[in-house]
Design a protein around this motif. Sequence first.
Motif, PDB file in Angstrom:
ATOM      1  N   TYR A  41      33.342  40.805  55.860  1.00 31.61           N
ATOM      2  CA  TYR A  41      32.801  41.257  57.142  1.00 31.61           C
ATOM      3  C   TYR A  41      31.298  41.545  57.070  1.00 31.61           C
ATOM      4  N   VAL A  42      30.887  42.259  56.018  1.00 33.86           N
ATOM      5  CA  VAL A  42      29.499  42.743  55.962  1.00 33.86           C
ATOM      6  C   VAL A  42      28.586  41.704  55.316  1.00 33.86           C
ATOM      7  N   LEU A 101      29.080  43.333  43.015  1.00 33.82           N
ATOM      8  CA  LEU A 101      29.388  44.002  41.749  1.00 33.82           C
ATOM      9  C   LEU A 101      30.651  44.851  41.870  1.00 33.82           C
ATOM     10  N   ARG A 102      31.037  45.153  43.126  1.00 33.39           N
ATOM     11  CA  ARG A 102      32.256  45.935  43.306  1.00 33.39           C
ATOM     12  C   ARG A 102      33.475  45.173  42.771  1.00 33.39           C
ATOM     13  N   GLN A 132      38.213  46.161  49.906  1.00 31.92           N
ATOM     14  CA  GLN A 132      36.901  45.773  49.376  1.00 31.92           C
ATOM     15  C   GLN A 132      36.610  44.297  49.656  1.00 31.92           C
ATOM     16  N   LEU A 148      30.037  41.406  34.878  1.00 29.56           N
ATOM     17  CA  LEU A 148      29.006  41.627  35.899  1.00 29.56           C
ATOM     18  C   LEU A 148      28.406  40.301  36.352  1.00 29.56           C
ATOM     19  N   GLU A 151      29.229  52.189  50.996  1.00 30.42           N
ATOM     20  CA  GLU A 151      29.752  51.928  49.650  1.00 30.42           C
ATOM     21  C   GLU A 151      28.756  51.178  48.785  1.00 30.42           C
ATOM     22  N   THR A 152      27.814  50.505  49.434  1.00 33.95           N
ATOM     23  CA  THR A 152      26.783  49.796  48.669  1.00 33.95           C
ATOM     24  C   THR A 152      26.040  50.774  47.759  1.00 33.95           C
ATOM     25  N   ALA A 173      33.572  43.734  39.973  1.00 35.13           N
ATOM     26  CA  ALA A 173      33.666  44.192  38.586  1.00 35.13           C
ATOM     27  C   ALA A 173      34.061  45.666  38.533  1.00 35.13           C
ATOM     28  N   ILE A 223      27.903  51.218  44.608  1.00 37.32           N
ATOM     29  CA  ILE A 223      27.885  49.967  43.842  1.00 37.32           C
ATOM     30  C   ILE A 223      26.526  49.820  43.143  1.00 37.32           C
ATOM     31  N   LEU A 224      25.464  50.183  43.854  1.00 36.52           N
ATOM     32  CA  LEU A 224      24.144  50.124  43.212  1.00 36.52           C
ATOM     33  C   LEU A 224      24.070  51.152  42.076  1.00 36.52           C
ATOM     34  N   GLY A 258      20.564  42.812  48.279  1.00 38.26           N
ATOM     35  CA  GLY A 258      21.574  43.884  48.240  1.00 38.26           C
ATOM     36  C   GLY A 258      22.965  43.352  48.531  1.00 38.26           C
ATOM     37  N   ARG A 314      35.788  43.895  53.254  1.00 37.08           N
ATOM     38  CA  ARG A 314      34.440  44.380  53.541  1.00 37.08           C
ATOM     39  C   ARG A 314      33.386  43.365  53.113  1.00 37.08           C
ATOM     40  N   PHE A 372      26.600  52.026  40.315  1.00 36.34           N
ATOM     41  CA  PHE A 372      27.380  51.394  39.234  1.00 36.34           C
ATOM     42  C   PHE A 372      26.530  50.351  38.499  1.00 36.34           C
ATOM     43  N   LEU A 399      24.183  41.920  45.323  1.00 42.93           N
ATOM     44  CA  LEU A 399      24.511  42.999  44.367  1.00 42.93           C
ATOM     45  C   LEU A 399      25.810  43.709  44.770  1.00 42.93           C
ATOM     46  N   SER A 400      26.084  43.706  46.073  1.00 42.75           N
ATOM     47  CA  SER A 400      27.281  44.390  46.555  1.00 42.75           C
ATOM     48  C   SER A 400      28.562  43.802  45.951  1.00 42.75           C
ATOM     49  N   ALA A 459      32.574  51.090  55.682  1.00 46.93           N
ATOM     50  CA  ALA A 459      32.410  50.462  54.360  1.00 46.93           C
ATOM     51  C   ALA A 459      30.941  50.305  53.964  1.00 46.93           C
ATOM     52  N   ILE A 518      35.979  49.847  60.456  1.00 45.80           N
ATOM     53  CA  ILE A 518      36.125  49.664  58.999  1.00 45.80           C
ATOM     54  C   ILE A 518      34.822  49.146  58.415  1.00 45.80           C
ATOM     55  N   LEU A 519      34.215  48.236  59.148  1.00 47.81           N
ATOM     56  CA  LEU A 519      32.943  47.662  58.700  1.00 47.81           C
ATOM     57  C   LEU A 519      31.879  48.770  58.538  1.00 47.81           C
TER      58      LEU A 519
END
Lengths: 644, 75
Positions: A621-622, A565-566, A615, A464, B56-57, A568, B60-61, A559, A618, B63, A562-563, B53, B49-50
């Motif tokens: 991009y994000v 974390l995906r 992933q 993590l 999905e946060t 892991a 993840i939070l 955030g 993403r 998780f 934290l994103s 996606a 796609i953006l």
Amino acid sequence: MLIPMAKLQIAGRREELSAVLEGIYRLQGMQLVDVARDPALDVDAAGLNDANSLTQARLELLVARLDALLALVGSDDRGDSRLHGDPDPVSGAVDLADVEAELDRISILVQEAAQHLDSLTDELAVLPRYLHPLEQLARLVPELAALPEYELQKLGLDTAALVLNTSDDTLVDTLRRELTEVFGVRFDLTSARVGTDAIGCLLVFSHSDSARLHALLGQEHVRHLPLPSAYSGQSLFGALAGMRTRLDALPRELADAHQVLEELIGPHVEAWHVTLAGARAELEQLAAAAGAGVTDRAFAVVGWVPRPHVARFHEALAALSMGPLAIEELPHDERAHSTPVLMKERRVARPFGLLTRFLDNPRAASLDPTGLMALFLPLMFGVMVGDVVYGTALLLVGLWARRKFGRISPGIADLCSVLVFGAIWAIIFGFLFGEALGNLGKNLFGDFSLWFYRGDANALQPLLLFALAIGAAHVLLGVVLGMWQSWRDRAHRHLLDRVGTFAFLCGMLGLAGFAAGALPPGFMSPAIALTVVGLVLVMSLHGTLGLIMAPLELLGAIGNILSYLRLAAVGLASVYLAIVANELATVGPLWLGIIVATFFHVLNLALAGFSPMIQALRLHYVEFFSKFFIGGGQAFIPFGKSHS
Amino acid sequence: MDIGIGLIAIGAALAVGISALATGLAQARIGAAAMGAIAEKPELAGRAILLVAIPETLVILGFAVAAMAILLLPA
């Protein structure tokens, strides 16, 4: 990296405009600007005179006719064995009168052959639709089916096929009752299901009752299934036999019709492609001439040329030995969205340009993130997959696919290259995590991890932290790039906003480090100070709304980190699925275990090739691009390039 | 086994499970709209796609919360 653009104006004698445009078209190095649409240019556009308008209309019609004719024999610009090399699009003006006369002569014959082919194709499509329900109905009256055509005619019997669009069987009884009231016993009605919501009925009746029966059916809105015109007047069974014979003969007739078309068009295909390319080139040049600026004696063509190519463009234009031309560079706003964008990457990063453009073209004079994407995207993919065997398998698949399908399109070759880079990182992280098909490598060869094995119970915390460290570095890098971009654009508010975000994130990371015991107490005060300064700075930029907007924006930035974390989460999912596959393999007999393990590992490999890439994309991009990327750029398309 | 450990494990599972359901619901709606948009304008595929996606946060939070809960479990 974005190539800077120069806006050039080429001026010369008006009578040489066409020759200059043809030269520029041939060079394929300049994207032309329509002077009427550029408010910065104070010159009148030439527009199209009557003669040019007429030529344009004739050329457009010619292109449409040639496209239609070539489509009949399935010949496009590429992949046609009848073509020998690419035609020169500017080999000379198209002789419209000659070509039109030739097309007029051939079109009559082609039209007849094409109509015949169309009618045969339609017949082949339509006949089975009649045949299937009629065959079902014919089975209801086998005694009539046994009779030859002339026997039926001698008996004076007619047949009619009806379709009731309902699943209610009582409707057939109702129909029978009504027919009995009119015709007594002089008819026979049989029915059968011909679909989920349709009942087919076959009526056999006396020829003398035919007119009255059809009138009655019309009154009751019962749909009569009419036979194709070629079979009307025949009995049902005669028509069925005729249809079957026709269906057998149709493929041969279709092949003959195709052959006739091929013989008519085939000999002209190569010449017509040359004419088509020439006509399109002339159309483009006519449009370009209309968009050029003119005075009574002079013309001015304005366009974009990549700055590093300007000298070469000058030389190439001079080599075309046209009349005297005055070429000068015009001032322009580099950051304008109208400035075209040409992306040029080092060879290693080139495949990743596709992924940047997939989101949007960067605006001119902004940051092109392709190089950074080439570094981080495969790394993130590798962190998530992190398995020596999976990485090797993906590497082999990527290399094979690039070799096998790369020639189909450059985009496919680029995607395969991205997979190859990701697979190399997956092998590297496979050694760091000590994974080969999950825990199989560890079970067979012992723990060979260079860092830590992700399947261990105590691996969660370092994994993590590693994911968060990558996230923090990536997001902070994005914010720094955003600061630099704002500085270059002289966007001071944005710059302060990025500085505030950077200070806040650094402060929060410092506080987190202090809370985790990783930083000494002396770091606490600077961390709190950075957090407060960042928060206040961002708040002050949003005015009164800043009290709400700034905390939301900064929480969003946290955030974003934290994103990551995906990295892991997806990695753990992959390794545990591999472990499950290995465990299941030991439950039953060896042969069954091998099958089950292979199935799960192939499934995991397929997921590993797809999900981590999405992933990682993403995250770029994000989370990353949102900090600095400015899209909306127009791709650089040089004049004449569309036909090269 | 201590019932507290079991409750922590259930809490971790719920954190991931419920957030995954929420993500699925959000993605279903966004995905349907995105496919409609792509059908009209294929050049929007990257942005679609953006957008798909983004939710999905949530998972993840979830998780992250589950991971923190599991780290509380005794070794």
